[in-house]
Scaffold this active site. Structure first.
Site, short mmCIF file in Angstrom:
data_model
loop_
_atom_site.label_atom_id
_atom_site.label_comp_id
_atom_site.label_asym_id
_atom_site.label_seq_id
_atom_site.Cartn_x
_atom_site.Cartn_y
_atom_site.Cartn_z
N LYS A 28 0.84 -1.21 0.00
CA LYS A 28 0.00 0.00 0.00
C LYS A 28 0.88 1.26 0.00
CE LYS A 28 -2.86 2.23 3.08
NZ LYS A 28 -3.45 2.16 4.38
N ASP A 72 -7.13 0.89 0.43
CA ASP A 72 -7.23 1.10 1.88
C ASP A 72 -8.64 0.70 2.31
OD1 ASP A 72 -8.94 3.14 1.19
OD2 ASP A 72 -8.01 4.63 2.47
#
Ligand code: SF4
Length: 222
Positions: A134, A152
């Site tokens: 991420k 997310d």
């Protein structure tokens, strides 16, 4: 929700391939200010901010980095102080011991292998300690080279509600989205979902009546 209802709802809105462009276009009009909330001026500051943002809010990170970036300007600066001093300087972001260790490890590699610069490719970014997929995706996208799609909690929830994926695992969700979202939108797409999630499609109380994509969403309650 009963399976038959979900099936009916999916049929009503049509295939995701036909919906993805209007979804992106409408969200882009609705959230013209959708952008990363972390404050930075240089690639190194971006990388540090994203690393510090794990398990805390962007507002909190910005409060800490305002002073941090005045003191630590180059990778060498993070190694020039004792670990405890760096821990104190980032304390308010939480998990400060682990984050300080990751920051120092990352700075060491930046100096030794990348001439002190932040690399641009995912495989290179993923070699930095404390940089998971991420973080690497956010950094690459913000530096203008998106190579994946940031997933997310908002991106995950909205992708599922909008019927863009049936997956639960972020890596599999990202894979689904990369097949669906046009490449030129990989950078802005997560921002659009994040801001729509914050402002309209709340986790507990989605405001479907005010949602600009409610006719394209199989989870719409209107
Ligand atoms: S219609 Fe409702 S569930 Fe669907 S994206 Fe909009 S707010 Fe979220």
């Amino acid at each position: 929700m009963p399976r038959s209802y979900i099936h009916e709802a999916r049929k009503r809105v049509g295939p995701k391939r036909a919906r993805i462009r209007p979804i992106i276009e409408r969200l882009a009009v609705e959230h013209q200010d959708a952008a990363i909330a972390l404050e930075f001026t240089r690639p190194l500051e971006l990388l540090v901010s994203v690393m510090l943002s794990a398990q805390t809010t962007d507002v909190n990170v910005n409060r800490v980095t305002e002073k941090l970036f005045a003191k630590y300007r180059r990778p060498e600066d993070y190694l020039a102080v004792p670990q405890e001093e760096l821990e104190r300087d980032i304390y308010a972001t939480g998990f400060y011991r682990q984050k300080a260790r990751s920051l120092r490890g990352t700075m060491q590699i930046l100096i030794e292998e990348f001439d002190g610069e932040v690399p641009r490719t995912l495989p290179e970014l993923l070699r930095l300690p404390g940089v998971a997929r991420k973080t690497a995706n956010v950094v690459a996208a913000e530096l203008g080279h998106p190579q994946g799609i940031v997933v997310d909690t908002h991106v995950r929830r909205l992708s599922q509600r909008l019927g863009l994926t049936k997956q639960e695992d972020p890596v599999k969700i990202e894979r689904d989205l990369m097949k669906l979202v046009p490449r030129e939108d990989w950078g802005r797409f997560p921002h659009l979902l994040i801001w729509h999630g914050r402002r309209v499609c709340d986790a507990r109380r989605p405001r479907c009546e005010d949602c600009v994509v409610n006719d394209l969403c199989p989870s719409s309650r209107v």
